[in-house]
Design a protein around this motif. Structure first.
Motif, mmCIF file in Angstrom:
data_model
loop_
_atom_site.group_PDB
_atom_site.id
_atom_site.type_symbol
_atom_site.label_atom_id
_atom_site.label_comp_id
_atom_site.label_asym_id
_atom_site.label_seq_id
_atom_site.Cartn_x
_atom_site.Cartn_y
_atom_site.Cartn_z
ATOM 1 N N VAL A 1 -4.052 2.705 -3.183
ATOM 2 C CA VAL A 1 -2.872 3.301 -2.584
ATOM 3 C C VAL A 1 -3.220 4.738 -2.241
ATOM 4 O O VAL A 1 -3.921 5.410 -2.991
ATOM 5 C CB VAL A 1 -1.702 3.215 -3.579
ATOM 6 N N SER A 2 -2.715 5.189 -1.137
ATOM 7 C CA SER A 2 -3.179 6.472 -0.630
ATOM 8 C C SER A 2 -2.745 7.657 -1.491
ATOM 9 O O SER A 2 -3.384 8.693 -1.490
ATOM 10 C CB SER A 2 -2.673 6.662 0.795
ATOM 11 N N LYS B 1 0.802 -1.214 0.000
ATOM 12 C CA LYS B 1 0.000 0.000 0.000
ATOM 13 C C LYS B 1 0.838 1.268 0.000
ATOM 14 O O LYS B 1 0.288 2.372 -0.041
ATOM 15 C CB LYS B 1 -0.970 -0.019 1.182
#
Lengths: 211, 665
Positions: free
Chosen positions: B287-288, B129
């Motif tokens: 994914v941030s 992530k």
């Protein structure tokens, strides 16, 4: 059990109803087997055979014989080390199809695939020679030209069935466990394993003081 | 480490015997490791252990399939019976062989992953992530990361199991009839040092056998043998080269333990897949970072409806960076819908068309089995998460279709296609691909692979159906839309990125912006030389040196855990590089290349090798911004390139220091 085991992916090709599955069922149900392992009907079976000092484990993949599904066969014979091309000695059409399979295997399958040409249902011919529609000589000729093993079998009586598999087993280069492993997807390549020679590893101890 | 440079006469012997000679001080562990990691040795105990193990594993697998199948067929039951009868036969002949009950007990004893192993998974997911890749990963690359992780996890499991680091609760559940099993574990605990860890890496399980010896034979012979393995001094002292053969009993125990361990590892791998994908389901896969907004494929538009259902795992989300798969799936679904409609309207006779065996449909209970298959197909696409579960459902579908033990694939394949057209499960193609890409490759073999191949073949058949496969009359009856759908093969419209080719050759990953942490480690060796490896923030140094450290010294799992960091903070930039030419230890420390510390140091370093230039070039573009601002460096900064440190004068050192000062500005 202390013998090395080589596993062989063997694919069955041949027209529908030539008795592909009967041959295999006869082979695996015969008593010289040691191990019974899980199957999917008669479509996927495994069988161990002792040949000389080796144990050969056959992984037998059946293909659908209908003409309609012929184009799917490559998915099954991919990475196979051996193939059984089966025809029915009483059906000329099945022999024509067998020729096609042999040709296709030579063109598209693994390079060193061992092919056995198998004329099934000789029990019918033994009873009545009139029924024979594929001459033994014709098949032998094809086998010679193409470098195939050749057998006439009867799944019904069991005649020659074991010989087919023993013949293949003997021809399998037993020195090649690596190739074999690749074929069945069991391969774990070296670089996935620890390699003390690689620079990253060699520097390990020094890396410890990087903090 | 201490044995790596021994002569080769010994190593040749070692190739024949994968079990290391316990008291041979000249034993070359490096070679032994490599040899033992071959999937199948050429001969000897290694092969034996592996093979037996795989046989056991497939027994266990079968048992699991059976318990999973709600309506287990007669065929599978009978084959299970024969399996167990066979095994009890052999058990009577050899006390060391395991009965299926024992294996089952061992397998069921493991219901959850040990914490240590769980943490590996958590770290892996946390790493996934991280917004560290320039481009979103394609499905192939993602699959590659997963496979790499599986392999490492497998290894970690092996360590864990062979180090006997079982929790007390699990120890109780292990039905080890070896009387000395308790002391076995305690002996293990006290003796496992770094070196034993290295040995334990070899699959030959030398440590296990040694411990068997220690616990089962009395007297000095056994203890000497074990100590020679575990302590380096005694290893070098026992130059007497007294090679002692293992007694048959010891060998049996060795094999037995290998088998049990294989069962455990197998189970852990299953739990690993389960946990990874359940966790992904929980945390999502996005994914941030805002810079990574992968385009949504059309097929994932239906994601919203299912997202409300917490138990539904939508594999489409994994494929969204590789839209070809989504498109392919969509076109395939359309074709399926069309075929299904034609079949319902009676325009095509599906049974006849496919050559579906009459027995398969008219047999008693065919209706109920059709329902079961419908349910199973839905389970496959919607209500299962891990690739392992999905492949078990595929096997279950095959079991459900089985009406006779003698069914060949003539019947299986046509029935499978028939049911697929009939029930049209959503995203079937993506699910099949998902299994193919994300099931641990080492375990996706034999029966599992066959069932999957059948599914793929069925889908390929449907995909390839065109108007020419049907009668002319039908062609005239079709609506324009249907005709269009049936006009071309899906594969001629959408070309899927080749996944199979990359199974063997490593797929190269897009350049990472930050750190290549553990998941990409497997790729490090095969990375193209000019891919920029180091990120500007320089975290590479830390993570990579940790990698190296880990690979060599992860004797105990605790060690591994301790060294993995969730996300290494970019601290290196703030560190002032020492104003000294690098010592050899430093050199090796950042040998991984491309780290800024190395970049800064290399111009002034007295040591020089080809690699230096290489590295400079590689990382050059990345570092350009910071370095180009510095114009005051004298042109002579390269003059120490070929100097030797020992020959340097104080003056030169000072000069070098000045250069360094300028560089640091």
């Amino acid at each position: 059990m202390s013998k090395p085991v080589t596993s062989i992916k063997l694919v069955l090709l041949g027209e529908a109803a030539v008795g592909k599955s009967s041959i295999v069922l006869r082979f695996v149900s015969d008593d010289f087997s040691e191990n019974k392992e899980p199957t999917i009907g008669a479509a996927f079976l495994t069988q161990r055979v002792n040949i000389n000092d080796h144990t050969v484990k056959f992984e037998i993949w059946d293909t659908a014989g209908q003409e309609r599904f012929a184009s799917l066969a490559p998915m099954y014979y991919r990475n196979a080390q051996a193939a059984l091309v089966v025809y029915d000695v009483t059906k000329p059409q099945s022999f024509i199809k067998a020729r096609h399979w042999v040709k296709e295997l030579h063109e598209q399958a693994s390079k060193n695939i061992i092919i056995a040409l198998v004329g099934n249902k000789v029990d019918i011919v033994d009873e009545n020679e009139e029924e024979r529609k594929v001459a033994r000589e014709e098949a032998e000729k094809l086998a010679e030209e193409e470098g195939l093993l050749f057998f006439e079998t009867s799944a019904k009586t069991g005649a020659n069935i074991n010989e087919v598999f023993m013949g293949i087993g003997e021809k399998i280069p037993l020195k090649g466990p690596e190739e074999e492993a690749q074929g069945s997807g069991l391969n774990v390549t070296d670089d996935q394993r620890v390699n003390l020679d690689s620079p990253g590893n060699a520097d390990g101890p020094a890396g410890a003081c990087s903090c | 480490m201490f044995y790596t440079h021994t002569e080769h006469s010994d190593t040749r012997v070692m190739r024949q015997f994968h079990t290391p000679p316990v008291n041979n001080p000249k034993f070359d562990s490096g070679i032994a490791l490599k040899e033992s990691y071959r999937p199948r040795g050429l001969s000897g105990l290694e092969t034996l252990g592996e093979e037996r193990g795989s046989a056991v594993v497939s027994h266990a697998k079968h048992a699991r399939t059976e318990s999973a199948a709600s309506a287990a067929s007669a065929a599978s039951t009978s084959s299970a019976t024969s399996t167990s009868s066979h095994n009890s036969d052999s058990a009577s002949t050899s006390a060391a062989q395991l009965s299926p009950e024992e294996i089952e007990q061992c397998r069921q004893g493991i219901t959850d992953l040990p914490t240590d192993l769980q943490r590996l998974i958590d770290v892996f997911i946390a790493d996934l992530k991280q917004p560290k890749y320039v481009r979103p990963l394609t499905i192939t690359q993602l699959s590659h990361l997963f496979q790499g992780f599986y392999t490492r996890f497998d290894k970690a499991c092996f360590h864990y199991v062979s180090n006997g680091a079982l929790s007390p609760a699990q120890q109780q559940q292990q039905p080890l009839p070896v009387p000395a099993s308790a002391s076995y574990f305690s002996a293990r605990e006290s003796l496992s040092t770094g070196l034993s860890g290295i040995f334990a890496r070899s699959r030959s399980s030398s440590t296990v056998s040694v411990n068997n010896a220690a616990t089962n034979t009395n007297g000095p012979r056994a203890s000497r043998r074990s100590s020679s393995l575990f302590s380096m001094e005694s290893a070098s002292n026992s130059a007497g080269n007294l090679t002692q053969m293992l007694s048959p009993e010891e060998i049996k125990l060795h094999i037995r333990n290998n088998e049990l361990n294989n069962v455990r590892i197998e189970r852990y791998m299953v739990l690993c897949e389960e946990r990874i994908f359940n966790k992904l389901l929980e945390v999502g896969i996005s994914v941030s970072s805002p810079q990574i907004q992968p385009p949504l494929t059309p097929s994932s538009s239906s994601l919203d409806t299912h997202a409300k259902h917490p138990d539904v795992f939508n594999v489409a989300s994994l494929f969204r960076n590789t839209p070809e798969f989504g498109n392919y799936d969509r076109l395939l679904s359309e074709k399926l819908r069309c075929l299904s409609k034609l079949s319902l309207d009676g325009k095509i006779n599906l049974d006849e068309f496919l050559g579906v065996p009459a027995a398969g449909l008219s047999a008693d209970g065919a209706a109920s089995s059709a329902d079961d298959i419908h349910r199973a197909l839905n389970n496959f696409t919607h209500y299962s998460v891990s690739p392992h579960d999905k492949v078990q459902i595929l096997l279950q579908i095959h079991d459900l279709m089985t009406y006779s033990k003698e069914m060949s694939n003539d019947e299986f394949l046509s029935l499978l296609i028939y049911y697929i057209v009939k029930f049209r499960p959503k995203r079937l193609f993506l699910n099949a691909e998902f299994v193919k890409l994300f099931r641990y490759k080492k375990k996706l073999v034999q029966k599992e692979l066959y069932a999957l191949t059948n599914m793929e073949a069925a889908l390929m058949f449907i995909e390839g159906l065109t108007l020419s496969d049907f009668s002319d009359e039908l062609r005239d009856e079709l609506s324009a839309h249907d005709r269009k759908v049936l006009d071309t093969k899906v594969s001629s419209v959408v070309t899927l990125p080749s996944t199979s080719a990359s199974w063997n050759s490593k797929a190269s990953l897009p350049p990472a912006t930050a750190t290549h942490d553990s998941p990409t480690h497997a790729n490090n060796n095969s990375r193209p030389p000019h891919t920029p490896m180091a990120g500007p923030d320089g975290t590479n140094t830390r993570s990579n040196s940790n990698e190296g450290f880990r690979n060599t010294f992860d004797g105990s799992l605790r060690n591994i855990i301790g060294k993995i960091r969730l996300y290494t903070p970019p601290t290196v930039n703030n560190l002032k590089p020492l104003p000294l030419p690098r010592s050899t230890s430093q050199l090796s420390m950042d040998y991984d290349g491309g780290s800024p510390i190395r970049q800064l140091a290399s111009p002034t370093t007295t040591s020089s090798n080809d690699d230096d230039d290489d590295v400079t070039r590689m990382a050059g573009p990345v570092l350009t911004p910071s370095r180009s601002s510095n114009s005051s460096i004298p042109g002579s900064w390269k003059k120490f390139k070929d100097a030797k440190f020992d020959e340097l004068k104080i003056e030169e050192l000072r000069e070098m220091f000045d250069l360094y000062q300028k560089l640091i500005e």
